[in-house]
Write an enzyme that holds these catalytic residues in place. Structure first.
Site, short mmCIF file in Angstrom:
data_model
loop_
_atom_site.label_atom_id
_atom_site.label_comp_id
_atom_site.label_asym_id
_atom_site.label_seq_id
_atom_site.Cartn_x
_atom_site.Cartn_y
_atom_site.Cartn_z
N ASP A 36 0.85 -1.20 0.00
CA ASP A 36 0.00 0.00 0.00
C ASP A 36 0.89 1.24 0.00
N ILE A 63 1.44 0.90 -6.66
CA ILE A 63 1.17 -0.11 -7.69
C ILE A 63 1.56 0.38 -9.09
N LEU A 84 -6.96 -4.51 -4.35
CA LEU A 84 -7.95 -3.51 -3.91
C LEU A 84 -7.46 -2.08 -4.05
N ALA A 85 -6.14 -1.88 -4.19
CA ALA A 85 -5.62 -0.51 -4.20
C ALA A 85 -6.30 0.30 -5.30
N THR A 137 -16.43 -2.58 -8.61
CA THR A 137 -17.63 -1.95 -8.06
C THR A 137 -18.83 -2.16 -8.98
N ASP A 138 -20.02 -2.10 -8.41
CA ASP A 138 -21.22 -2.17 -9.25
C ASP A 138 -21.43 -0.87 -10.03
N GLU A 139 -20.66 0.18 -9.69
CA GLU A 139 -20.83 1.46 -10.38
C GLU A 139 -20.42 1.38 -11.84
N TYR A 162 -14.46 8.05 -11.70
CA TYR A 162 -14.14 6.90 -10.84
C TYR A 162 -14.63 5.60 -11.47
N SER A 165 -12.87 4.63 -14.61
CA SER A 165 -11.51 4.09 -14.39
C SER A 165 -11.58 2.66 -13.86
N LYS A 166 -12.59 2.37 -13.04
CA LYS A 166 -12.75 0.98 -12.56
C LYS A 166 -13.18 0.09 -13.72
N PRO A 217 -24.88 17.57 4.59
CA PRO A 217 -25.15 17.91 3.18
C PRO A 217 -25.67 16.72 2.38
N TYR A 219 -27.13 15.44 -1.13
CA TYR A 219 -27.14 15.88 -2.53
C TYR A 219 -28.55 15.76 -3.12
N ASN A 261 -30.72 7.80 0.21
CA ASN A 261 -29.74 8.51 1.03
C ASN A 261 -30.39 9.23 2.19
P1 NAD Z 1 -9.97 3.26 0.22
O1 NAD Z 1 -9.92 4.55 -0.53
O2 NAD Z 1 -10.46 3.25 1.62
O3 NAD Z 1 -8.52 2.59 0.24
C1 NAD Z 1 -7.72 2.49 -0.89
C2 NAD Z 1 -6.34 2.01 -0.44
O4 NAD Z 1 -5.52 1.89 -1.62
C3 NAD Z 1 -5.64 3.00 0.50
O5 NAD Z 1 -5.04 2.32 1.58
C4 NAD Z 1 -4.58 3.64 -0.39
O6 NAD Z 1 -3.42 4.05 0.32
C5 NAD Z 1 -4.28 2.52 -1.36
N1 NAD Z 1 -3.76 3.04 -2.63
C6 NAD Z 1 -4.31 4.03 -3.39
N2 NAD Z 1 -3.51 4.27 -4.46
C7 NAD Z 1 -2.48 3.39 -4.38
C8 NAD Z 1 -1.35 3.12 -5.19
N3 NAD Z 1 -1.12 3.83 -6.31
N4 NAD Z 1 -0.50 2.14 -4.83
C9 NAD Z 1 -0.72 1.43 -3.69
N5 NAD Z 1 -1.75 1.64 -2.87
C10 NAD Z 1 -2.63 2.61 -3.21
O7 NAD Z 1 -10.81 2.29 -0.71
P2 NAD Z 1 -11.85 1.15 -0.28
O8 NAD Z 1 -13.16 1.79 -0.04
O9 NAD Z 1 -11.24 0.30 0.76
O10 NAD Z 1 -11.96 0.36 -1.66
C11 NAD Z 1 -11.10 -0.75 -1.94
C12 NAD Z 1 -11.44 -1.27 -3.31
O11 NAD Z 1 -12.81 -1.66 -3.36
C13 NAD Z 1 -11.25 -0.26 -4.43
O12 NAD Z 1 -10.69 -0.92 -5.54
C14 NAD Z 1 -12.64 0.23 -4.72
O13 NAD Z 1 -12.78 0.66 -6.07
C15 NAD Z 1 -13.46 -1.01 -4.44
N6 NAD Z 1 -14.85 -0.75 -4.01
C16 NAD Z 1 -15.12 0.03 -2.92
C17 NAD Z 1 -16.44 0.22 -2.53
C18 NAD Z 1 -16.80 1.02 -1.31
O14 NAD Z 1 -18.00 1.17 -1.02
N7 NAD Z 1 -15.86 1.53 -0.54
C19 NAD Z 1 -17.49 -0.35 -3.26
C20 NAD Z 1 -17.16 -1.12 -4.39
C21 NAD Z 1 -15.84 -1.32 -4.74
P1 TYD Z 2 -20.63 7.92 -1.45
O1 TYD Z 2 -20.47 7.44 -0.06
O2 TYD Z 2 -19.70 8.99 -1.94
O3 TYD Z 2 -20.57 6.62 -2.39
P2 TYD Z 2 -20.90 6.48 -3.97
O4 TYD Z 2 -20.90 7.81 -4.59
O5 TYD Z 2 -19.76 5.65 -4.45
O6 TYD Z 2 -22.22 5.78 -4.04
O7 TYD Z 2 -22.11 8.45 -1.64
C1 TYD Z 2 -23.23 7.61 -1.38
C2 TYD Z 2 -24.47 8.39 -1.78
O8 TYD Z 2 -24.61 9.50 -0.90
C3 TYD Z 2 -24.39 8.98 -3.18
O9 TYD Z 2 -25.68 8.90 -3.77
C4 TYD Z 2 -24.00 10.42 -2.97
C5 TYD Z 2 -24.62 10.75 -1.61
N1 TYD Z 2 -23.89 11.74 -0.78
C6 TYD Z 2 -24.59 12.82 -0.24
O10 TYD Z 2 -25.81 13.00 -0.45
N2 TYD Z 2 -23.89 13.69 0.56
C7 TYD Z 2 -22.56 13.56 0.82
O11 TYD Z 2 -21.97 14.41 1.53
C8 TYD Z 2 -21.88 12.43 0.25
C9 TYD Z 2 -20.41 12.22 0.51
C10 TYD Z 2 -22.59 11.53 -0.53
#
Ligand code: NAD
Ligand code: TYD
Length: 357
Positions: A36, A63, A84-85, A137-139, A162, A165-166, A217, A219, A261
């Site tokens: 990481d 990475i 996961l990074a 991600t499902d996004e 985002y 890119s995924k 806040p 949205y 939300n």
């Molecule tokens: P996060 O932002 O909390 O953590 C990302 C980690 O990756 C951090 O520790 C960061 O230091 C590391 N990182 C970033 N760039 C890097 C690089 N260039 N080299 C090495 N390490 C690097 O993210 P998360 O929420 O834990 O998500 C993890 C994975 O799951 C991601 O791939 C994300 O797209 C995917 N994901 C997350 C969610 C969610 O709800 N959080 C949902 C679906 C998918």
């Molecule tokens: P978020 O946690 O950023 O996840 P994602 O955009 O990947 O779904 O946001 C979750 C939902 O909440 C999304 O519909 C955007 C909304 N949101 C707000 O309404 N207010 C906020 O301050 C944030 C961060 C998100």
């Protein structure tokens, strides 16, 4: 006894990665290397419980840095890669997409290049067991209307830098599987929540703001819908897919917990009012402020994980109600973790974007 597994986790200091590392280390036959770069989203305090575990090691590295990744592979000799990074926050991708293209697309490309060279040098027995699991991600599937759920074969239609890119990284992973025979798997999951999530995402941001009596806040009208998956359920799913999933497979992972939300924010307010009443604010819902909508804001995500459940015997264990209470309690009880991020770049960003104090 299972044969020892050596798992290289990228992004293991992040929210989901740290949950995955903690889960893996419950098994005494698993060794973990957490690779990481420690961006703003990382926090090694999330892994304090593992720091002295002889089966755990940490390497700070990017990475995108081919040589550093090669060195990690050569020295650790992994049997599994859990990738996961990533840069993970949609709002940041709207104001600064470059880091998303670099880490999520190019960084995944580096991971695949190194993994392919490494895989080609393994013995045939080692190749049988080697797996590269990409966490997505499902996004990537874009936005749903009121009806329907994402399926493993739903066409890609990402909306934000985002999710684009995924999507790009998912395509690279599949290409390395099809063209070079790398044993890849992909998971696409819904919105995660739970302990150790950086408080720029909806749930931890709202918990911390509501606790302090700061505006909340929301949205647009707050009617966007997300499916919420407790992070520990996700960590179990990831490891289950890596061990037992079919090579080349796509596995959808969701929590079967769809909520608007506004519903989520109001529930957080109600729980906090009940657990720690505020001296001046009787009803924290009064802090809700409807703000300008996010550009390109996907309306609804919903995921059909039934194929994953059926094939792997996995199921989410935490309901949104119990998971949210656990999460809120965690944020109320972990001051040291919060203090460690209330500094530097995080503070500046919060001051710019939210009324953080
Ligand atoms: P996060 O932002 O909390 O953590 C990302 C980690 O990756 C951090 O520790 C960061 O230091 C590391 N990182 C970033 N760039 C890097 C690089 N260039 N080299 C090495 N390490 C690097 O993210 P998360 O929420 O834990 O998500 C993890 C994975 O799951 C991601 O791939 C994300 O797209 C995917 N994901 C997350 C969610 C969610 O709800 N959080 C949902 C679906 C998918
Ligand atoms: P978020 O946690 O950023 O996840 P994602 O955009 O990947 O779904 O946001 C979750 C939902 O909440 C999304 O519909 C955007 C909304 N949101 C707000 O309404 N207010 C906020 O301050 C944030 C961060 C998100």
């Amino acid at each position: 006894m299972n044969s020892p597994r050596r798992v290289l986790v990228t992004g293991g200091a992040g929210f989901i990665g740290s949950s995955v590392v903690r889960h893996l280390l419950e098994d005494p036959d698993v060794e973990v290397l957490n690779f990481d770069s420690l961006t703003y989203a990382a926090n090694l305090l999330s892994l304090q419980c593992c720091a002295d575990n002889p089966h755990y090691r940490f390497q700070r590295g990017d990475i995108c840095d081919l040589e550093a990744v090669q060195q990690a592979f050569t020295e650790f000799h992994p049997t599994h890669i859990l990738h996961l990074a990533a840069e993970s926050h949609v709002d940041r991708s709207l104001t600064g997409p470059e880091a998303f293209i670099k880490t999520n697309v190019l960084g995944t490309g580096v991971m695949l290049q190194v993994a392919r060279d490494y895989f080609d040098r393994l013995s045939s027995e080692e190749r049988e067991n080697f797996r590269f699991l990409h966490v997505s991600t499902d996004e990537v599937f874009g936005s749903l209307g009121d009806e329907g759920q994402f399926q493993p074969d739903t066409p890609y239609d990402p909306s934000s830098p985002y999710s684009a890119s995924k999507a790009g990284s998912d395509h690279l992973v599949r290409a390395w599987g099809r063209s070079f025979g790398l044993p890849v798997l992909i998971t696409n999951c819904s919105n995660n929540y739970g302990p150790c999530q950086f408080p720029e995402k909806l749930i931890p941001l709202m918990i911390l703001n509501a606790k302090e009596g700061i505006k909340l806040p929301v949205y647009g009208k707050g009617d966007n819908v997300r499916d919420w998956l407790y992070v520990e359920d996700h960590a179990r799913a990831i490891w289950s897919v890596a061990q037992n999933g079919k090579v080349g497979g796509t596995y959808l992972v969701g929590g079967e917990e769809e909520h608007t939300n506004l519903d989520v924010v109001e529930t957080i307010c109600n729980i906090l009012d009940e657990e720690i009443p505020h001296a001046e604010i009787k009803d924290r819902k009064s802090l809700i402020e409807f703000v300008t909508d996010r550009p390109g804001h996907d309306f609804r995500y919903a995921i059909d994980s039934s194929a994953t459940c059926k094939e792997l015997g996995w199921a989410p264990q935490e309901s949104f109600e119990t998971g949210l209470r656990r999460t809120i309690r965690w944020y109320l009880e972990n001051d040291a973790w919060l203090e460690s991020i209330r500094s530097g770049a995080y503070r500046e960003w919060m001051e710019e974007n939210y009324a953080w104090r």
